[in-house]
Design a protein around this motif. Structure first.
Motif, PDB file in Angstrom:
ATOM      1  N   MET A   1       0.849  -1.171   0.000  1.00 31.85           N
ATOM      2  CA  MET A   1       0.000   0.000   0.000  1.00 31.85           C
ATOM      3  C   MET A   1       0.895   1.233   0.000  1.00 31.85           C
ATOM      4  O   MET A   1       1.803   1.351   0.811  1.00 31.85           O
ATOM      5  CB  MET A   1      -0.908  -0.038   1.224  1.00 31.85           C
ATOM      6  N   LYS A   2       0.625   2.146  -0.921  1.00 29.48           N
ATOM      7  CA  LYS A   2       1.354   3.402  -1.010  1.00 29.48           C
ATOM      8  C   LYS A   2       0.564   4.482  -0.283  1.00 29.48           C
ATOM      9  O   LYS A   2      -0.666   4.499  -0.326  1.00 29.48           O
ATOM     10  CB  LYS A   2       1.560   3.832  -2.461  1.00 29.48           C
ATOM     11  N   ARG A  21      -1.460   2.388 -10.578  1.00 29.66           N
ATOM     12  CA  ARG A  21      -1.630   1.318 -11.572  1.00 29.66           C
ATOM     13  C   ARG A  21      -1.399  -0.052 -10.943  1.00 29.66           C
ATOM     14  O   ARG A  21      -2.002  -1.038 -11.352  1.00 29.66           O
ATOM     15  CB  ARG A  21      -0.649   1.502 -12.724  1.00 29.66           C
ATOM     16  N   ASP A  22      -0.507  -0.116  -9.957  1.00 23.67           N
ATOM     17  CA  ASP A  22      -0.145  -1.391  -9.337  1.00 23.67           C
ATOM     18  C   ASP A  22      -0.932  -1.699  -8.067  1.00 23.67           C
ATOM     19  O   ASP A  22      -1.186  -2.855  -7.757  1.00 23.67           O
ATOM     20  CB  ASP A  22       1.346  -1.415  -9.007  1.00 23.67           C
ATOM     21  N   GLU A  23      -1.266  -0.652  -7.330  1.00 21.45           N
ATOM     22  CA  GLU A  23      -1.983  -0.837  -6.063  1.00 21.45           C
ATOM     23  C   GLU A  23      -2.639   0.470  -5.669  1.00 21.45           C
ATOM     24  O   GLU A  23      -2.237   1.534  -6.141  1.00 21.45           O
ATOM     25  CB  GLU A  23      -1.021  -1.307  -4.969  1.00 21.45           C
ATOM     26  N   PRO A  24      -3.656   0.427  -4.807  1.00 24.32           N
ATOM     27  CA  PRO A  24      -4.303   1.662  -4.370  1.00 24.32           C
ATOM     28  C   PRO A  24      -3.309   2.590  -3.663  1.00 24.32           C
ATOM     29  O   PRO A  24      -2.392   2.141  -2.991  1.00 24.32           O
ATOM     30  CB  PRO A  24      -5.378   1.182  -3.396  1.00 24.32           C
ATOM     31  N   HIS A  35      -8.537   9.951   1.122  1.00 25.73           N
ATOM     32  CA  HIS A  35      -8.928   9.523  -0.214  1.00 25.73           C
ATOM     33  C   HIS A  35      -8.106   8.307  -0.632  1.00 25.73           C
ATOM     34  O   HIS A  35      -7.024   8.084  -0.109  1.00 25.73           O
ATOM     35  CB  HIS A  35      -8.698  10.636  -1.235  1.00 25.73           C
ATOM     36  N   VAL A  36      -8.656   7.579  -1.589  1.00 25.50           N
ATOM     37  CA  VAL A  36      -7.947   6.442  -2.172  1.00 25.50           C
ATOM     38  C   VAL A  36      -7.987   6.602  -3.677  1.00 25.50           C
ATOM     39  O   VAL A  36      -9.049   6.828  -4.261  1.00 25.50           O
ATOM     40  CB  VAL A  36      -8.594   5.094  -1.783  1.00 25.50           C
ATOM     41  N   LEU A  37      -6.830   6.487  -4.311  1.00 28.69           N
ATOM     42  CA  LEU A  37      -6.731   6.551  -5.767  1.00 28.69           C
ATOM     43  C   LEU A  37      -6.387   5.152  -6.262  1.00 28.69           C
ATOM     44  O   LEU A  37      -5.453   4.527  -5.768  1.00 28.69           O
ATOM     45  CB  LEU A  37      -5.637   7.545  -6.174  1.00 28.69           C
ATOM     46  N   MET A  38      -7.186   4.665  -7.235  1.00 28.67           N
ATOM     47  CA  MET A  38      -6.913   3.340  -7.804  1.00 28.67           C
ATOM     48  C   MET A  38      -7.228   3.362  -9.275  1.00 28.67           C
ATOM     49  O   MET A  38      -7.947   4.242  -9.761  1.00 28.67           O
ATOM     50  CB  MET A  38      -7.736   2.263  -7.091  1.00 28.67           C
TER      51      MET A  38
END
Length: 75
Positions: A1-2, A21-24, A35-38
């Motif tokens: 997780m980033k 692109r790889d993980e949320p 917020h979460v970007l995915m």
């Protein structure tokens, strides 16, 4: 997780998009996740949604098509 701070996110949105692109990617504000970007693929897999014709028609990179300038019956 980033995890990125709001400041990091605002300074380099492109990097955040690449990371997602790889993980949320979690974005924090004052140390708390807000917020979460995915990727859209991850979102669709998580939500069980498939791409619809409405999604395809709304693509921003779609090439506009011009209507003919003459009436086809004027030949």
């Amino acid at each position: 997780m980033k995890v990125l701070t709001s400041r990091q996110f605002n300074q380099d949105v492109s990097a955040a998009k690449r990371l997602s692109r790889d993980e949320p990617v979690f974005v924090t504000d004052r140390g708390r996740p807000t917020h979460v970007l995915m990727s859209i693929e991850s979102f669709r897999a998580m939500s069980g949604r498939r791409e619809s014709i409405v999604d395809l028609l709304g693509l921003s990179d779609a090439v506009p098509v011009e209507a003919p300038t003459h009436d086809r019956w004027d030949c």
